[in-house]
Write a protein that holds these residues in place. Structure first.
Motif, short mmCIF file in Angstrom:
data_model
loop_
_atom_site.label_atom_id
_atom_site.label_comp_id
_atom_site.label_asym_id
_atom_site.label_seq_id
_atom_site.Cartn_x
_atom_site.Cartn_y
_atom_site.Cartn_z
N ILE A 26 34.58 39.75 33.19
CA ILE A 26 35.36 39.33 34.36
C ILE A 26 34.69 38.12 35.00
N VAL A 27 33.38 38.18 35.19
CA VAL A 27 32.64 37.07 35.79
C VAL A 27 32.83 35.80 34.97
N ARG A 28 32.65 35.90 33.67
CA ARG A 28 32.78 34.71 32.82
C ARG A 28 34.19 34.16 32.86
N ARG A 29 35.19 35.04 32.86
CA ARG A 29 36.57 34.58 32.87
C ARG A 29 36.88 33.84 34.17
N VAL A 30 36.42 34.37 35.29
CA VAL A 30 36.61 33.69 36.58
C VAL A 30 36.03 32.29 36.53
N ASN A 31 34.81 32.17 36.03
CA ASN A 31 34.11 30.90 36.09
C ASN A 31 34.56 29.91 35.02
N VAL A 32 35.11 30.41 33.92
CA VAL A 32 35.66 29.52 32.90
C VAL A 32 37.05 29.02 33.30
N CYS A 33 37.88 29.92 33.82
CA CYS A 33 39.25 29.56 34.16
C CYS A 33 39.35 28.77 35.46
N TYR A 34 38.42 29.03 36.38
CA TYR A 34 38.50 28.40 37.69
C TYR A 34 37.18 27.74 38.08
N PRO A 35 36.82 26.67 37.37
CA PRO A 35 35.58 25.96 37.71
C PRO A 35 35.66 25.41 39.13
N ARG A 36 34.57 25.49 39.84
CA ARG A 36 34.59 25.08 41.24
C ARG A 36 33.20 24.70 41.71
N ILE A 37 33.17 23.76 42.64
CA ILE A 37 31.92 23.37 43.28
C ILE A 37 31.73 24.24 44.51
N SER A 38 30.52 24.74 44.68
CA SER A 38 30.20 25.57 45.84
C SER A 38 29.39 24.76 46.84
N SER A 39 29.96 24.53 48.00
CA SER A 39 29.23 23.80 49.03
C SER A 39 28.01 24.58 49.49
N SER A 40 28.06 25.90 49.41
CA SER A 40 26.91 26.72 49.80
C SER A 40 25.72 26.48 48.88
N LYS A 41 25.99 26.34 47.57
CA LYS A 41 24.90 26.07 46.64
C LYS A 41 24.35 24.66 46.85
N VAL A 42 25.23 23.71 47.16
CA VAL A 42 24.77 22.36 47.44
C VAL A 42 23.87 22.36 48.67
N ASP A 43 24.24 23.15 49.67
CA ASP A 43 23.41 23.24 50.89
C ASP A 43 22.01 23.75 50.59
N PRO A 89 44.89 27.23 45.35
CA PRO A 89 44.05 26.22 46.01
C PRO A 89 42.73 25.96 45.28
N VAL A 90 42.15 27.00 44.67
CA VAL A 90 40.93 26.80 43.89
C VAL A 90 41.23 25.91 42.69
N LYS A 91 42.36 26.12 42.05
CA LYS A 91 42.75 25.29 40.91
C LYS A 91 43.00 23.84 41.32
N ARG A 92 43.58 23.66 42.50
CA ARG A 92 43.88 22.30 42.97
C ARG A 92 42.63 21.55 43.42
N HIS A 93 41.78 22.23 44.18
CA HIS A 93 40.65 21.55 44.82
C HIS A 93 39.35 21.65 44.02
#
Length: 217
Positions: A26-43, A89-93
Motif C-alpha cells: 500500500i505504501v509503495r503504491r501510494v508513493n509510486v502513483c502519487y509522487p509529491r513534494i513534502s514541504s515538511s521534509k524540506v523544512d 489535488p495531489v495529482k495536479r499539484h
C-alpha cells in the motif's frame, strides 16, 4: 476519543508476515502513483536557509494546494466525491505532507480490502501532538501504515522507529511514551469509516491505478 497505545515490546523482523508485506505494498503504491513534494521534509533540511526563494515558492504552492483540496471537498456530495477531493489535488499539484499521505494511504488501504483502519495522530502519552498523521489498522496485532516516511509496521516497531530512525522529524524526548489518537474532523470523518463494496467498486473505476493485483508489487 479512544487512545491507542498498545504494546511497547519490539516485534522481531521474522514476524513481518504477509499482513505487513501487504501494508508495505500500500505504501509503495501510494508513493509510486502519487509522487509529491513534502514541504515538511524540506523544512527539515539543515541548510534550508540557503534556499529561501525556493522555500517561499513552495509555501505559496502549498497554500494553493490546500485551497484546492478545501474547495473540492466542500463541493463533494458523497464519500466517493470526498475521496476524489483528496486524490486529484495531489495529482495536479504534486504536493503532500503527512496529512495528505495518510489520507491517500487510508483510501488505498480500503480500496484494497483493509478494514477497520483510520487516520490517527502521533502524540505523546500526555497528548502533546507531534504533528504527524498515519493510518492505524485495528486488530489483534495493530499496525501502522506511514506513507510519508515510507514504511508499515506493527505498533511497537513503529514507535521504536519514530523514536530512533526518524527522530530528526519530531521533537521527542527520551522518556516520552508515544501513542496514536484517532482523528475525527470534517476531513477524516467519512474516510475513517469502512467503505461499502459499491463505494470501493466506484473508486476502482475512477482510480484503477490504486488497485493492487496479486503478484503485482
Amino acid at each position: 476519543m479512544k487512545i491507542q497505545s498498545n504494546h511497547t515490546e519490539f516485534i522481531p523482523f521474522k514476524s513481518r508476515n504477509k499482513i505487513i508485506r501487504y501494508a508495505d505494498d500500500i505504501v509503495r503504491r501510494v508513493n509510486v502513483c502519487y509522487p509529491r513534494i513534502s514541504s515538511s521534509k524540506v523544512d527539515d533540511f539543515t541548510n534550508i536557509h540557503a534556499f529561501r526563494k525556493y522555500h517561499k515558492e513552495l509555501s505559496d504552492r502549498v497554500s494553493m494546494f490546500r485551497e484546492d483540496i478545501k474547495d473540492s471537498f466542500n463541493e463533494a456530495v458523497n464519500l466517493v466525491g470526498e475521496a476524489k477531493a483528496f486524490v486529484n489535488p495531489v495529482k495536479r499539484h504534486k504536493l503532500g505532507n503527512c496529512g495528505e499521505s495518510a489520507q491517500l494511504a487510508n483510501i488505498l488501504a480500503k480500496v484494497n480490502g483493509i478494514k477497520n483502519c483510520y487516520i490517527a495522530s502521533l502524540r505523546t502519552s500526555t497528548l502533546r501532538s507531534l504533528d504527524h498523521s498515519v493510518v492505524y489498522v485495528e486488530g489483534k496485532t495493530p499496525y501502522i501504515i506511514d506513507a510519508w516516511l515510507g514504511f508499515a509496521d506493527y505498533v511497537p516497531n513503529a514507535i521504536l522507529r519514530y523514536k530512533n530512525e526518524y527522530r530528526k522529524h519530531f521533537f521527542i524526548l527520551d522518556d516520552n511514551k508515544l501513542i496514536f489518537q484517532k482523528l475525527d474532523n470534517k476531513y477524516t470523518h467519512s474516510l475513517n469509516q469502512n467503505f461499502t463494496q459499491i463505494q470501493i467498486d466506484e473508486l476502482k473505476k475512477i482510480f484503477p491505478e490504486q488497485v493492487i493485483k496479486k503478484g503485482q508489487m
